[in-house]
Each structure stands twice: as C-alpha cells, then as structure tokens.
Enzyme design. Structure first.
Site, PDB file in Angstrom:
ATOM      1  N   GLU A   4       0.879  -1.176   0.000  1.00  0.00           N
ATOM      2  CA  GLU A   4       0.000   0.000   0.000  1.00  0.00           C
ATOM      3  C   GLU A   4       0.905   1.211   0.000  1.00  0.00           C
ATOM      4  O   GLU A   4       1.446   1.589   1.034  1.00  0.00           O
ATOM      5  CB  GLU A   4      -0.903   0.005   1.240  1.00  0.00           C
ATOM      6  CG  GLU A   4      -1.815  -1.198   1.365  1.00  0.00           C
ATOM      7  CD  GLU A   4      -2.851  -1.272   0.257  1.00  0.00           C
ATOM      8  OE1 GLU A   4      -3.059  -0.257  -0.457  1.00  0.00           O
ATOM      9  OE2 GLU A   4      -3.440  -2.344   0.075  1.00  0.00           O
ATOM     10  N   CYS A  63      -2.219   8.768   2.820  1.00  0.00           N
ATOM     11  CA  CYS A  63      -1.923   8.320   1.458  1.00  0.00           C
ATOM     12  C   CYS A  63      -3.060   8.706   0.519  1.00  0.00           C
ATOM     13  O   CYS A  63      -2.836   8.922  -0.662  1.00  0.00           O
ATOM     14  CB  CYS A  63      -1.634   6.834   1.422  1.00  0.00           C
ATOM     15  SG  CYS A  63      -2.742   5.847   2.377  1.00  0.00           S
TER      16      CYS A  63
END
Ligand SMILES: *[C@@H]1O[C@H](CO)[C@@H](O)[C@H](O)[C@H]1NC(C)=O
Ligand SMILES: *[C@@H]1O[C@H](CO)[C@@H](O)[C@H](O)[C@H]1NC(C)=O
Ligand SMILES: *[C@@H]1O[C@H](CO)[C@@H](O)[C@H](O)[C@H]1NC(C)=O
Ligand SMILES: *[C@@H]1O[C@H](CO)[C@@H](O)[C@H](O)[C@H]1NC(C)=O
Length: 589
Positions: A301, A335
């Site tokens: 990720e 993110c």
C-alpha cells in the site's frame, strides 16, 4: 347469517386490538427483549473459559539495537528512549509469535470475536490515554486522534466481529457434469505469522487495523512501527497484551516491533508468511526485492497523488468543506489525501479565493496547549520536503494564496502552515511528487478530455474523488481514470465502509486490505476436491497404465463430441466414439 357471524368476529377482534393496543405492544416488546437477552446471554456458551495468563514482557520490548529518541513533534521535547530490535531479535519475536499462532489458529470464530470485542472495550475504556499517546507521537490534534485513531479502529473491529466470518467461510465450487460424483470447495486457512510494516501517520489505528484482520483470520501479527512514532507502542502493546492474557491467550500473538529500516528489512527476511507494507513506493520496492529472496508474498500500500475533481454544477460551500477535509485532514499526511484539486474554470477564481480565506482564518498550534484546527506535522524531513515542493511550485509559476512556510510562532515543532496554491499546472514538480503534507494545489480545467489526461497523468493510482450534481457524468469520468478507489461526492468516506477493500494500482501498489479481500489476503486458500456422497470414482482403463493404443482415438472423439460447435459435428463424433467404444468395451471400465 354466516357472513354476519364472521363480520361480528372481525369487529370484535378489531375492537379487542384497539382496546388493548398498549398491552399488545408491551407483550411484543417484552418477547423481543427476552429474545435479545437470550441471544446475548447464551450465544457465547460454547466458548470455554481459559485460565488467565501472565501478561509477561513482549519479546519486542527487549531490543538492544540502535536507540530511538522519541520526540514529540509538536514541541520538540524528548519522551524517552526505545531500543530498536536487531535482526536476530526479530527472529526471537517471530519464534514467540509462531508459538502463539499454533494455539490461536485452533480457536473458533466465537473466540476471536470475543477478543475483538474486548479490544473495542479497551479502546473505549482507555480512549483518552490512547488519544494523548497518539497526539504526543504525531503532533496531531485531539480531534484527529479521536477520529483517525479511535473511531476508525472501533469501526474496523465492529466490521470484523459482524462480517468477518462470512468472508472466510468455505465456498462451494462448481464441478463439471462428468465429475458429478465429486464435490469441490475453497477453504481459507490461517497463513501463520503476518509481518506488517506501518508508517507514522496513524500509529494506533494502523496497528490494530492490520493486526485485528490478521488475527481474525487465525494468524499472529508482528507489526513494525515507524521510528518517527514509536512511543505510543509502549502503552498500546501493554493494553493489547492485557486483553489477550486476561482471556487466557498467549500475549505474544500481537507484537509491536520498534526499529528503523534495518529492523523492517529483518522482519521481511525473517521467515514471516506474508508481508503487508504501508509506506512510500521507494521503500515498497526494496521490501519486494527483499521478500523475493524467500518468495514471501507481499501486499503493498504505497503513496498516492489523488485527484479531487470539482465541477461547476456544485454548491460551492458544500464542495469547499469536502475539499478542505480532503487536503488538510491529518495535515495532509494521508496516502489518500487530495493532492491535486481540479476545479472547473467557471468557478475557479471564486473557489480559490474562498479556499484561501477559510484556510487563512484557521488556527494552528501545539495540540496539548489548547484547541487548534491544526497541530504539527510528524516527521521533520517531511516538513523539509513540503517546504521544498511549495517553494519550487512558486518558482515554477504557482500563485501562493495561504501559508507557504513554516509556522514562525512555533520554531521548536514541525509546523508547516496549511498552504493553498492556485494556478498549478501539470508541468510543475508538485503536480507529480507526493507532498504528504498540508498543501492544497488547485488546477484549472475547462474540458473533460484535458481533465482526464491530467487527473490520470501521474505514476500513482490510489484514490479519486469527484464532486458533481451530475452523477452519471462523475461516474463516467471516474471510470476513465486508473484508480483503486473512486468516491463520488465525498472524500475518504470509503475508509469507514470497511466492507470495501482499500488499495491502489500503478505505483500505489497492489493487493488489498480491509473488506473480505483483506481477510482473504491474510489466508492460505486451499482448494479441496473430495467425494460427494462417499462415492469413489474408479480410474477407467482408458487412462490407466499401461495406456491402451486405442485410448487416443476415443479421447479425441470425446473432445469433438463435447467441445465442437454444431449439432451435426457433435453427432458424428458421438457415433464415432460409440463405435470405437463398442470395439474396446473394457476401456471404459
Ligand atoms: C529479554 O531479555 C532478557 C535479558 O537479555 C532475557 O532474560 C529475557 O528472557 C528476554 N525476554 C524475552 C521475552 O525475550
Ligand atoms: C493566477 O495567476 C494570474 C496571473 O498571475 C493571476 O492574475 C490570478 O489571480 C491567479 N489566479 C488565482 C486564482 O490566484
Ligand atoms: C491512465 O493511465 C494509464 C497508465 O498510467 C494508462 O494505461 C491509461 O490508458 C490512462 N487512461 C486514460 C483514459 O488515458
Ligand atoms: C473415427 O474418426 C477417425 C478420424 O478422426 C477415423 O479415422 C475413423 O475411421 C472413424 N471411425 C469410425 C468408426 O467412424
């Protein structure tokens, strides 16, 4: 007469209902309450109570490696030293986790749910301590910690408790007619020990989010935390161990490993059964390389440069509130932060002005010293990076409307003022490079073609938000942008929809956490083929050694019969098949 009689009964019944409405209502409520109470009291009766265990000391607290000076980024004060784990100490953690997992892997879903419910209770009981530990580690405000660490964690746990088992249930799979006496299914087994490497932006939530899914699927979890937010792990690991040992489980099931890159690499190479890495693309590539030596599977990720698209058919105040959260929640250290805001030319100037006015009116300061909208950033080098990117953007022609520099009022902490940049174009450095900080860069667009090219034009593909009153158009545009997550008319809400998997494409990584896919990603899939109704199928002479020379011709006709197009072809093959079988009847036995 008959009719009158039934009418009378009906009338009586109606009168009875009307007269006794309250009583009936109470009886129904009482029955329902008893049913709920019964379920609460007796549904867990199949969990055998285990004797409590010693809470002990985590092997992960026993490091002798490099010293990490835990500094509160909001005031620059040290909170103490935590020792990193050396590579051989990581191995010790793994061994302890394997011992814990061997036992835990045998537990029922009821037992796992009980532990996760205990975790929720723990979050509620120690909410204030956990919020403050996160604030001291990251510099975030109380609101951010409450929302991003406590609420999200409770929701994750609730999701797993209510829906986790469904995702891991054995699935029946289709068998072809010719093998009708067989039964096929897919089972999800624990993998063993999951190695998890998390960044510093949510030091509590990132641990529990990954570890709870890992243990719910029957694994143990080794979570390596960032050297930039290590201190909260002392409290958090203690609380997790207390829950596990109180219920009689091995507290080494979840260990929180402090350390730098060396410790992370040691974890990847230690022999864990799978790695989940959350962090930057650069480090992600190194993790994958290290994992390839032992073919350890990885889920990555990585970063993002998420577009947030604002069409001209939206109500401005509504859109501004969403975009402000997209850009500035957790000071942009997400993110899925809205790193590039695309605004239609018709509303561009007005949007930029109102965005700047709002951001200029908000307050930033040390979260522990009062109520502020924004706290400090976490990692000193990230402040440097944001400062550099913003400076470069201004040199490249962007217009600074708010912030743009470190907060001069607090020179001791990692403060960068929330920043608004207008006139940003796709040629600028800040359009491509992830800032991971409090910067709202606003790009003008005038037509769909340019918009799609620009929005899609980075190496990342994590999330994308589109705000428009025309949902069809929003979804059409969204479907043309390479992204892992698409949100229409909202920002980040999908994170609270835990049934949706989280993850990206391109350099944002691959594999998913959250949702059923996240749980299955922490499982070993076992394809099982077995006899249905206990019927054993004999191996026909046709495919038994020694192979009969006639076998090839018969199999050929069988292939033609089943797979060829056209009924005439099929019939011809069937005739040929039959005539060959008649010549060699023993071959089918
Ligand atoms: C921690 O280290 C001490 C001394 O080095 C050792 O005696 C102890 O067994 C270790 N504990 C764990 C849990 O590894
Ligand atoms: C964009 O730049 C032009 C030229 O410098 C300036 O006049 C305009 O105000 C800027 N737009 C915004 C929204 O600041
Ligand atoms: C979006 O970008 C990807 C690669 O980065 C590319 O394969 C894809 O064709 C692009 N989509 C559009 C609509 O241009
Ligand atoms: C079956 O088909 C093969 C060619 O595939 C042919 O050589 C053979 O003579 C046929 N047999 C009969 C009985 O039709």
């Amino acid at each position: 007469m008959e009719n009158g009689h039934s009418e009378c009964i009906f009338k009586n019944a109606k009168d009875f209902l009307t007269a006794n409405y309250a009583l009936i209502y109470q009886v129904v409520v009482a029955i329902l309450s008893i049913a709920v109470l019964y379920k609460v009291l007796f549904s867990r009766k199949n969990i055998t109570k285990r004797p409590k265990r010693e809470i002990g000391i985590s092997p992960a607290s026993n490091g002798t490696g490099q010293k990490i000076d835990c500094v509160n980024p909001a005031n620059g004060k040290s909170m103490g030293i935590v020792n990193s784990l050396k590579p051989d100490e990581v191995k010790t953690c793994l061994k302890a986790a394997q011992v814990a997992q061997a036992e835990w892997g045998q537990t029922t879903f009821d037992e796992r749910r009980q532990i996760l419910q205990d975790f929720i209770d723990m979050f509620i009981k120690h909410e204030n301590e956990l919020v403050e530990a996160s604030m001291r580690d990251t510099g975030k405000t109380r609101f951010e910690a409450m929302f991003g660490e406590i609420l999200t964690s409770c929701e994750k746990l609730r999701y797993l408790i209510q829906h986790g088992e469904k995702a891991l249930k054995t699935e029946e799979r289709i068998v072809p007619m010719l093998m009708g006496s067989k039964s096929a299914r897919l089972e999800y087994h624990p993998l063993g020990v999951i190695g998890i490497i998390i960044p510093w932006n949510y030091p509590i939530h990132s641990i529990i989010s990954a570890a709870a899914a890992a243990i719910f699927a029957g694994n143990a979890a080794l979570v390596k935390v960032s050297e930039w937010s290590t201190h909260s792990k002392i409290l958090f690991e203690h609380l997790l161990r207390k829950v596990l040992s109180n219920r009689g489980y091995d507290p080494n099931l979840i260990q929180i490993l402090p350390g730098m890159g060396e410790t992370g690499e040691a974890l990847v190479r230690s022999g864990v059964d799978k790695v989940l890495f959350i962090g930057s693309p650069g480090t992600g590539k190194r993790v994958m390389k290290a994992a390839s030596d032992s073919l350890t599977p990885v889920i990555l990720e990585l970063g993002g440069k998420d577009p947030m698209i604002v069409f001209d058919d939206v109500e401005l105040d509504w859109a501004l509130a969403i975009v402000q959260r997209g850009c500035f929640i957790n000071l942009g250290q997400n993110c899925i932060s809205s790193e590039r805001v695309f605004v239609h030319e018709k509303i561009y100037d007005q949007f930029c002005k109102q965005m700047a006015d709002k951001i200029n009116s908000l307050k930033q300061g040390p979260p522990e010293e009062g109520h502020f909208d924004f706290g400090s950033m976490t990692m000193p080098a990230q402040v440097d990076k944001v400062e550099h990117l913003v400076g470069t953007a201004i040199k490249e022609g962007a217009t600074l409307l708010a912030g743009g520099k470190r907060n001069p009022a607090y020179p001791k902490g990692n403060y960068f003022l929330p920043t608004v940049l207008a006139n940003v174009t796709e040629k600028m450095t800040i359009f491509q490079e992830e800032a991971f900080g409090p910067v709202c860069t606003i790009v003008k667009f005038s037509n769909e073609q340019d918009l799609i090219r620009m929005a899609n034009g980075t190496v990342f593909g994590l999330g994308c938000s589109i705000l428009s009153s025309d949902i069809k158009r929003a979804e059409r545009i969204g479907s043309k942008i390479s992204t892992g997550m698409l949100t229409i008319n909202d920002y980040g809400a999908s994170y609270l929809i835990q049934d949706l998997p989280f993850g990206g494409c391109k350099e944002s990584g691959f594999g998913r956490f959250n949702g059923p896919e996240g749980l299955r990603g922490f499982s070993r899939e076992v394809s099982v083929l077995t006899d249905r109704f206990g019927i054993k199928t004999p191996v026909p002479r046709l495919i038994r050694y020694p192979i009969d020379p006639a076998s090839v011709g018969i199999i050929r006709q069988a292939i033609y019969m089943i797979y060829q197009r056209g009924i005439v072809n099929k019939l011809r093959a069937a005739l040929n098949f039959t005539s060959q079988v008649i010549k060699n009847p023993k071959l089918l036995l």
